[in-house]
Design an enzyme around this catalytic site. Structure first.
Site, PDB file in Angstrom:
ATOM      1  N   GLN A   1      -4.751  -1.651   9.441  1.00 45.56           N
ATOM      2  CA  GLN A   1      -4.701  -3.108   8.775  1.00 45.56           C
ATOM      3  C   GLN A   1      -5.243  -4.229   9.761  1.00 45.56           C
ATOM      4  O   GLN A   1      -4.956  -4.068  10.800  1.00 45.56           O
ATOM      5  CB  GLN A   1      -3.052  -3.227   8.549  1.00 45.56           C
ATOM      6  CG  GLN A   1      -2.825  -4.510   7.842  1.00 45.56           C
ATOM      7  CD  GLN A   1      -3.425  -4.698   6.448  1.00 45.56           C
ATOM      8  OE1 GLN A   1      -3.470  -3.558   5.520  1.00 45.56           O
ATOM      9  NE2 GLN A   1      -4.232  -5.582   6.187  1.00 45.56           N
TER      10      GLN A   1
ATOM     11  N   ASP B   1     -11.231   2.667   3.705  1.00 44.28           N
ATOM     12  CA  ASP B   1     -11.445   1.335   3.475  1.00 44.28           C
ATOM     13  C   ASP B   1     -13.108   1.233   3.520  1.00 44.28           C
ATOM     14  O   ASP B   1     -13.364  -0.054   3.041  1.00 44.28           O
ATOM     15  CB  ASP B   1     -10.969   0.652   4.728  1.00 44.28           C
ATOM     16  CG  ASP B   1      -9.533  -0.198   4.606  1.00 44.28           C
ATOM     17  OD1 ASP B   1      -9.422  -0.513   3.330  1.00 44.28           O
ATOM     18  OD2 ASP B   1      -9.091  -0.663   5.658  1.00 44.28           O
TER      19      ASP B   1
ATOM     20  N   LYS C   1       0.838  -0.983   0.062  1.00 45.52           N
ATOM     21  CA  LYS C   1       0.034   0.180   0.194  1.00 45.52           C
ATOM     22  C   LYS C   1       1.172   1.296   0.199  1.00 45.52           C
ATOM     23  O   LYS C   1       0.700   2.055  -0.446  1.00 45.52           O
ATOM     24  CB  LYS C   1      -0.997   0.030   1.165  1.00 45.52           C
ATOM     25  CG  LYS C   1      -2.225  -1.163   1.143  1.00 45.52           C
ATOM     26  CD  LYS C   1      -2.977  -1.444   2.191  1.00 45.52           C
ATOM     27  CE  LYS C   1      -3.834  -2.559   2.149  1.00 45.52           C
ATOM     28  NZ  LYS C   1      -4.636  -2.969   3.189  1.00 45.52           N
TER      29      LYS C   1
END
Ligand code: NDP
Length: 286
Positions: A97, A120, A53
């Protein structure tokens, strides 16, 4: 029939190029887009995802901040860090994460992220916005799938769409996005009776299960479009340990009209859509 391959790598490259152009505009105006990524602990798979990422951001002109926190970080310390990033005007997207170490409550952590920075799309207000037809951030994996279907010219209006899997990060938002595009959507899961019969009705079949090659060619309607979200390791045989999807590519590609490969399908698009969401967050803030 041999299915056309929907190439996720190629489409992701195009998406990244568009993001880079938009990022350059904001950076030129002195407001570079910024993404904060928080990794708690040492899970090796998570470390790889996070590294990718950060690399994607660098290549697209998005400034990234990586916080690597020890596995024993307290929930209070993690929430305080998120709140600090919520207030930081140079950060437009915040990603924690998953999975988190077991002593941390993932739900509480995600609910602490400011919804306008939740790139997200996992915060309940973003999930609710998608559900009620006012989407802000769409979860990256199903969003990437929709881009692939759009790019491949797949007709969704009135189509029978079957999603196998009902997780909050893939299956459920995928079903909502297909519904938004006027497909007739069925969601299957581990309690579904006669999964094969449901799959065989699908014009568009999305597999997000987490079981290596469980969807076989005999479960697919001839000419269907098959999207394989699964990322599994081959359990045994000559390819043991290699990445494989939820779909048995060899048999499915003989029946489907179009299919995504694993690797090189949904995975790269998931990564690309995180950049798109971060870009959108930065543009809204500007
Ligand atoms: P989850 O484990 O959260 O959900 C799996 C879903 O599959 C559940 O809804 C479960 O049903 C259902 N399921 C399990 N077994 C069966 C079965 N035998 N028949 C029908 N349904 C079944 O997984 P995720 O949604 O997080 O991920 C799914 C897959 O996608 C995984 O392989 C994951 O690695 C991959 N993935 C890939 C990404 C990418 O970028 N390509 C991103 C995210 C995930 P129930 O709810 O009843 O338990």
């Amino acid at each position: 029939m041999t299915a056309r391959i929907i190439d996720g790598n190629e489409l992701a490259r195009r998406v990244r190029a568009e993001v880079a152009a938009r990022a350059a505009v904001l950076s030129g105006a002195g407001r570079p887009p910024g993404l904060a990524v928080i990794l708690v602990g040492e899970d090796p798979a998570s470390a790889v995802y996070v590294r990718n990422k950060v690399k994607d951001c660098e290549e697209s002109g998005i400034r990234s901040v990586l916080d690597r926190l020890p596995a024993d970080t307290s929930e209070a310390a993690l929430l305080a860090r998120i709140e600090q990033l919520n207030r930081d005007p140079s950060i437009h997207g915040i990603l924690v994460q998953l999975p988190l170490p077991p002593h941390l409550d993932a739900h509480r952590v995600i609910e602490t992220i400011a919804p306008e920075k939740d790139v997200d799309g996992f915060h309940v207000s973003n999930a609710g916005a998608l559900m009620t037809g006012t989407p802000r951030f769409r979860p990256c994996t199903p969003y990437g799938v929709m881009k692939m279907l759009e790019h491949a010219g797949v007709l969704l209006d009135g189509a029978e769409a079957v999603v196998v899997g009902r997780s909050n990060i893939v299956g459920k938002p995928q079903a909502m996005m297909l519904l938004e595009r006027n497909a007739t959507v069925t969601i299957c899961h581990s309690r579904t009776r006669d999964l094969a019969a449901h799959c065989r009705r699908a014009d568009v079949l999305v597999a997000a299960v987490g079981r290596a090659r469980m969807i076989t060619g005999d479960m697919i309607k001839p000419g269907a479009v098959v999207i394989d979200v699964g990322m599994n390791r081959e359990p045994d045989g000559p390819n043991a340990g290699k990445l494989c999807g939820d779909v048995d590519f060899a048999s499915a590609s003989q029946v489907a009209s179009a299919i995504t490969p694993v690797p090189g399908g949904v995975g790269p698009m998931t990564r690309a859509m995180l950049l798109v969401n971060t870009m959108e967050a930065a543009e809204r803030a500007a």
